[in-house]
Design an enzyme around this catalytic site. Sequence first.
Site, PDB file in Angstrom:
ATOM      1  N   GLY A 131      -0.661  -5.010   0.564  1.00  0.00           N
ATOM      2  CA  GLY A 131      -1.866  -4.641  -0.170  1.00  0.00           C
ATOM      3  C   GLY A 131      -1.997  -5.330  -1.511  1.00  0.00           C
ATOM      4  O   GLY A 131      -3.111  -5.516  -2.009  1.00  0.00           O
ATOM      5  N   GLY A 189       0.822  -1.200   0.000  1.00  0.00           N
ATOM      6  CA  GLY A 189       0.000   0.000   0.000  1.00  0.00           C
ATOM      7  C   GLY A 189       0.858   1.253   0.000  1.00  0.00           C
ATOM      8  O   GLY A 189       2.001   1.255   0.459  1.00  0.00           O
ATOM      9  N   ASP A 222      -2.733  -8.147   6.813  1.00  0.00           N
ATOM     10  CA  ASP A 222      -4.111  -7.686   6.696  1.00  0.00           C
ATOM     11  C   ASP A 222      -4.603  -7.893   5.271  1.00  0.00           C
ATOM     12  O   ASP A 222      -4.175  -8.828   4.615  1.00  0.00           O
ATOM     13  CB  ASP A 222      -4.233  -6.223   7.167  1.00  0.00           C
ATOM     14  CG  ASP A 222      -3.465  -5.242   6.290  1.00  0.00           C
ATOM     15  OD1 ASP A 222      -2.532  -5.676   5.555  1.00  0.00           O
ATOM     16  OD2 ASP A 222      -3.783  -4.038   6.328  1.00  0.00           O
ATOM     17  N   GLU A 251       4.211  -7.228   7.107  1.00  0.00           N
ATOM     18  CA  GLU A 251       3.686  -6.156   7.950  1.00  0.00           C
ATOM     19  C   GLU A 251       4.296  -6.097   9.346  1.00  0.00           C
ATOM     20  O   GLU A 251       4.413  -5.013   9.933  1.00  0.00           O
ATOM     21  CB  GLU A 251       2.160  -6.279   8.059  1.00  0.00           C
ATOM     22  CG  GLU A 251       1.408  -5.927   6.794  1.00  0.00           C
ATOM     23  CD  GLU A 251       1.378  -7.051   5.776  1.00  0.00           C
ATOM     24  OE1 GLU A 251       0.857  -6.822   4.670  1.00  0.00           O
ATOM     25  OE2 GLU A 251       1.891  -8.153   6.065  1.00  0.00           O
TER      26      GLU A 251
END
Length: 349
Positions: A113, A64, A144, A136
């Site tokens: 992401g 991301g 996530d 992460e």
Amino acid sequence: MSGISIRKTGRAGRITLARPKALNALSYAMCLEIDAALKDWADDPEVALLVIDAEGDKAFCAGGDIAEMYETGQNGDYGYGRRFWRDEYRMNARLFEFPKPVVSLMQGYTMGGGVGVGCHGSHRVVGESSQMAMPECGIGLVPDVGGSLILARAPGRLGEYLGTTGARMGPADAILAGFADHFVPEAAWPALTVRLEETGDPSAVDEAATAPPEGRLAALAPAIDRHFAGETLGDILRSLRAEPGAFAEETLTTLARQCPLSMGCTVEMIHRLRGPAAEIRRALEQEYRFTFRAMEKGDFLEGIRAAIIDKDKSPRWSHERDALPQLAVTQMLMPLGEDRLTFGEEDRA
């Protein structure tokens, strides 16, 4: 512009990530555009399937775009990051639940992401250059974008290992761990894409698939299952220290760099999800409990500072690795009440 190309070509809805110089990092605007396309195409009779790919040869999507999230969070504004994660997770759910075949072609880096865009479809394709990871824990977050569900469904204790270490997976490892389905040599991807557009038939992927080069995780699986079977991060660390050897030493070195709070929560999240009740919305709702709190009460801002901003690689985590209280894990994963992640009925489209 937004760094994404969305169009219909033949029988296919086409989504191409188009920020190769930024390793196709996923921005908030890109998330919203993907979500809008999924809504439009779910009932569009002209769209038989989706094909998701990316420009460049280095990355499908390396994660991301967190620059603005960091800047706003540093200024005490946690709202932007929370909106980004909320809407990204809703898009991830819509993609996971999409009622038509979804083919993703993932070259190079697919991380964070990028997993949420490329690894929830029905026909997930990797090639020679593919490198997947959920890194992460190295920046004060948890796996996530629905990645926690993939980790919970991975064989044995691969989920705990991949989630806490952020270990990279080549094509065979990605297939073994459940992040991908098929290996297709990358030279065959252009012709495969044309055929998918012309026919709208995803069986073309199965016909093009071949055996991937040998990976490394299968050989490590017995050691991973043995050491990562504990209830908590502390159990895992104690097991690794009790059995000296190359694998244990290498893994302990890796874990020493990661955020203790993130690792502890990752282990707990995977344990909560594992089993027949595991499903995407439950996974995303649990992930959002952490990310909602990540800037204000967690280590996310410090992790980004050390890795991206100052690049000193010396984060000052809020907890010591060997002194992480389980209460801290519980507090990060407590229900959010009115702030919880919701999915309206319109999100079932």
